[in-house]
Design a protein around this motif. Structure first.
Motif, PDB file in Angstrom:
ATOM      1  N   HIS A 164       0.835  -1.206   0.000  1.00  0.00           N
ATOM      2  CA  HIS A 164       0.000   0.000   0.000  1.00  0.00           C
ATOM      3  C   HIS A 164       0.865   1.249   0.000  1.00  0.00           C
ATOM      4  CE1 HIS A 164      -3.784  -2.180   1.752  1.00  0.00           C
ATOM      5  NE2 HIS A 164      -3.327  -2.722   0.646  1.00  0.00           N
ATOM      6  N   GLY A 165       0.399   2.255  -0.707  1.00  0.00           N
ATOM      7  CA  GLY A 165       1.142   3.506  -0.765  1.00  0.00           C
ATOM      8  C   GLY A 165       0.946   4.193  -2.099  1.00  0.00           C
ATOM      9  N   VAL A 166       1.766   5.213  -2.320  1.00  0.00           N
ATOM     10  CA  VAL A 166       1.653   6.056  -3.513  1.00  0.00           C
ATOM     11  C   VAL A 166       2.827   5.773  -4.447  1.00  0.00           C
ATOM     12  CG1 VAL A 166       1.541   8.462  -4.313  1.00  0.00           C
ATOM     13  CG2 VAL A 166       0.447   7.811  -2.145  1.00  0.00           C
ATOM     14  N   TYR A 167       2.558   5.676  -5.746  1.00  0.00           N
ATOM     15  CA  TYR A 167       3.569   5.295  -6.730  1.00  0.00           C
ATOM     16  C   TYR A 167       3.519   6.192  -7.966  1.00  0.00           C
ATOM     17  CZ  TYR A 167       3.883   0.798  -4.244  1.00  0.00           C
ATOM     18  OH  TYR A 167       4.061  -0.177  -3.305  1.00  0.00           O
ATOM     19  N   ALA A 168       4.694   6.434  -8.537  1.00  0.00           N
ATOM     20  CA  ALA A 168       4.762   6.989  -9.896  1.00  0.00           C
ATOM     21  C   ALA A 168       4.508   5.840 -10.861  1.00  0.00           C
ATOM     22  CB  ALA A 168       6.140   7.602 -10.149  1.00  0.00           C
ATOM     23  N   VAL A 169       3.626   6.053 -11.819  1.00  0.00           N
ATOM     24  CA  VAL A 169       3.208   4.951 -12.713  1.00  0.00           C
ATOM     25  C   VAL A 169       3.086   5.400 -14.161  1.00  0.00           C
ATOM     26  CG1 VAL A 169       1.901   3.744 -10.892  1.00  0.00           C
ATOM     27  CG2 VAL A 169       0.719   5.430 -12.335  1.00  0.00           C
ATOM     28  N   TRP A 170       3.225   4.439 -15.042  1.00  0.00           N
ATOM     29  CA  TRP A 170       2.777   4.593 -16.423  1.00  0.00           C
ATOM     30  C   TRP A 170       1.433   3.898 -16.542  1.00  0.00           C
ATOM     31  CZ3 TRP A 170       5.403   8.002 -19.007  1.00  0.00           C
ATOM     32  CH2 TRP A 170       6.787   8.150 -18.809  1.00  0.00           C
ATOM     33  N   VAL A 171       0.530   4.520 -17.263  1.00  0.00           N
ATOM     34  CA  VAL A 171      -0.793   3.922 -17.453  1.00  0.00           C
ATOM     35  C   VAL A 171      -1.022   3.730 -18.940  1.00  0.00           C
ATOM     36  CG1 VAL A 171      -3.276   4.195 -17.101  1.00  0.00           C
ATOM     37  CG2 VAL A 171      -1.671   5.056 -15.380  1.00  0.00           C
ATOM     38  N   GLN A 172      -1.385   2.536 -19.325  1.00  0.00           N
ATOM     39  CA  GLN A 172      -1.758   2.288 -20.716  1.00  0.00           C
ATOM     40  C   GLN A 172      -3.263   2.120 -20.792  1.00  0.00           C
ATOM     41  OE1 GLN A 172       1.053  -0.951 -21.455  1.00  0.00           O
ATOM     42  NE2 GLN A 172       1.771   0.240 -23.212  1.00  0.00           N
ATOM     43  N   ALA A 173      -3.869   2.993 -21.585  1.00  0.00           N
ATOM     44  CA  ALA A 173      -5.325   2.988 -21.713  1.00  0.00           C
ATOM     45  C   ALA A 173      -5.659   3.441 -23.117  1.00  0.00           C
ATOM     46  CB  ALA A 173      -5.942   3.941 -20.692  1.00  0.00           C
ATOM     47  N   ASP A 174      -6.660   2.809 -23.706  1.00  0.00           N
ATOM     48  CA  ASP A 174      -7.107   3.242 -25.029  1.00  0.00           C
ATOM     49  C   ASP A 174      -5.964   3.266 -26.040  1.00  0.00           C
ATOM     50  OD1 ASP A 174      -9.775   3.501 -24.800  1.00  0.00           O
ATOM     51  OD2 ASP A 174      -9.775   5.647 -24.329  1.00  0.00           O
ATOM     52  N   GLY A 175      -5.036   2.342 -25.916  1.00  0.00           N
ATOM     53  CA  GLY A 175      -3.940   2.262 -26.873  1.00  0.00           C
ATOM     54  C   GLY A 175      -2.886   3.350 -26.726  1.00  0.00           C
ATOM     55  N   GLN A 176      -2.949   4.120 -25.628  1.00  0.00           N
ATOM     56  CA  GLN A 176      -1.951   5.165 -25.417  1.00  0.00           C
ATOM     57  C   GLN A 176      -1.279   5.004 -24.064  1.00  0.00           C
ATOM     58  OE1 GLN A 176      -2.061   9.025 -26.915  1.00  0.00           O
ATOM     59  NE2 GLN A 176      -4.277   8.981 -27.204  1.00  0.00           N
TER      60      GLN A 176
END
Ligand code: RBF
Ligand code: MG
Length: 313
Positions: free
Chosen positions: A222-234
Motif C-alpha cells: 500500500h502507498g503512492v507510486y509513480a506509474v505509467w498507465v496504458q489505456a485506449d492504446g496510449q
C-alpha cells in the motif's frame, strides 16, 4: 502462437518438439532464458517449440488456497511467452488427477506420447510430483529410455542472487518495484477493468482516479507510486494510490490511478498500470484540503521521476 489447454487440441500441429516446462509465473529473466533456449533448440533442430505450464498454480491446488498471488495472470503470461517466439503454449488444468501421476507416468503420457519431446529444457531447480521426485536425474534417465535430451540451465543471477518468482513477489510486496524491474526486464504491472469508485476523486479532491478491479493479482505494498498507465492504446504518466484511503476509511483496499493530462471516460475498459517507483505510505490526513495538497506534491514528484531516462517504459 497457438494456445491450448490439452494435447488433443493440438495433436495435428505436433511433430517432434523442443519443450520447456514450468509455472513461469512472472515470465522473469530466468524464465526468458529457458524459453529462448527452447526456441533456439527448436530452430536448430527444425522442431516445434512448446511451453508447458499449468493453471491454477500447482501450489494453489496442493495447499488449497489462493496463494501465491500471481505476478502474471495467464493472459499476461501468454503474451510474454509469445513475445519470446514460442510456437505453442499448453496451459494444462492442474487437477488432483494430474498431480496423482507418478513422474514416470507423467513423462510417458504427456511428454513422450503427447508432445513427442526431443529436447527438454528445464530450470536449475525444476522438480515435480510428490516429494519432488521428478527431477533432472529422473528426467534424464527417462530421456535415455525414450529418446529425448534434457538440458538443465543455470539460474540467472542479478545483484548477487538468483532471479526467482519468490524474490520478485517479495520485492513487490515490500513496495520495492524499482528493484523488481531488472528481474522482470520490465516494470511490475497490473491490469484491470476500470470500475466506479466513490466519485470523491473528481468532486471532492480534485484528482479524479481510475479505480481498477483486479482479479487474483499480486498487489504492491500500500502507498503512492509513480506509474505509467496504458489505456485506449496510449501511454500516459500518472500517480497511483493503493490502500484503504484512511482519510475516508474505505472498508476495502483499492488500486486507483490519477492519469496526467487525461480527459475521457475509461469505465468498463481494461487498463494497465506499470509501477515505476514508490513515493510514500498512504496516510490519514486531517481533511480533504491537506490530502489534496499532498496529492499535488505527489503528482509533481511523479512527473519528475517519470521524466528520468531510466524510468522510460
Ligand atoms: N487517500 C488517503 O486517505 N490517504 C492518502 O495518503 C492518499 N494518497 C493518495 C495519493 C494519490 C496520488 C491519489 C491519487 C490518491 C490518494 N488517496 C489517499 C486516495 C483519495 O482519498 C481518493 O482518490 C479519493 O478519496 C477518491 O476516492
Ligand atoms: Mg476514483
Amino acid at each position: 502462437m497457438i494456445v491450448a489447454s490439452s494435447i488433443d487440441e493440438i495433436s495435428e500441429a505436433l511433430c517432434e518438439t523442443s519443450l520447456t516446462i514450468g509455472n513461469f509465473d512472472g515470465v522473469h529473466m530466468g524464465h526468458a532464458k529457458l524459453l529462448s533456449r527452447t526456441r533456439l533448440k527448436a530452430e536448430i533442430n527444425n522442431r516445434i517449440s512448446v511451453a508447458l505450464t499449468f493453471e491454477p498454480h500447482p501450489r494453489r491446488v496442493i495447499l488449497g488456497k489462493n496463494d501465491p498471488p500471481l505476478i502474471t495472470p495467464t493472459p499476461q503470461k501468454l503474451e510474454l511467452i509469445e513475445a519470446l517466439g514460442i510456437n505453442i503454449t499448453v496451459v494444462l488444468p492442474f487437477t488432483k488427477e494430474i498431480a496423482a501421476h507418478t513422474p514416470e507416468a507423467f513423462v510417458k503420457k504427456f511428454l513422450v506420447d503427447g508432445f513427442k519431446v526431443k529436447d527438454l529444457v528445464i530450470g536449475y531447480d525444476y522438480a515435480f510430483g510428490r516429494g519432488r521426485k521428478g527431477n533432472y536425474e529422473l528426467l534424464s534417465a527417462l530421456g535415455a529410455q525414450y529418446g529425448y535430451v534434457v538440458e538443465r540451465l543455470d539460474p540467472v543471477i542479478l545483484d548477487g542472487a538468483v532471479v526467482s518468482s519468490t524474490r520478485i513477489r517479495d520485492l513487490v510486496e515490500a513496495g520495492n518495484v524499482w528493484d523488481a524491474r531488472p528481474l522482470l526486464n520490465r516494470f511490475y504491472q497490473v491490469r484491470g477493468e476500470v470500475v466506479r469508485g466513490f466519485g470523491r476523486g473528481s468532486k471532492l479532491v480534485g484528482f479524479p482516479t481510475a479505480n481498477l478491479h483486479l482479479v487474483d493479482e499480486l498487489v504492491p505494498k500500500h502507498g503512492v507510486y509513480a506509474v505509467w498507465v496504458q489505456a485506449d492504446g496510449q501511454t500516459y504518466s500518472g500517480v497511483a494510490n493503493i490502500g484503504h484511503n484512511p482519510t475516508f476509511g474505505n472498508a476495502v483496499a483499492g488500486v486507483e490511478a490519477h492519469i496526467f493530462d487525461f480527459k475521457g471516460d475509461l469505465y468498463g475498459k481494461t487498463i494497465r498500470v506499470h509501477f515505476v517507483q514508490r513515493i510514500r505510505d498512504e496516510r490519514k490526513f486531517s481533511g480533504v484540503e491537506e490530502l489534496t495538497a499532498r496529492i499535488r506534491e505527489d503528482a509533481a514528484l511523479a512527473r519528475r521521476i517519470l521524466s528520468m531516462p531510466e524510468a522510460r517504459l
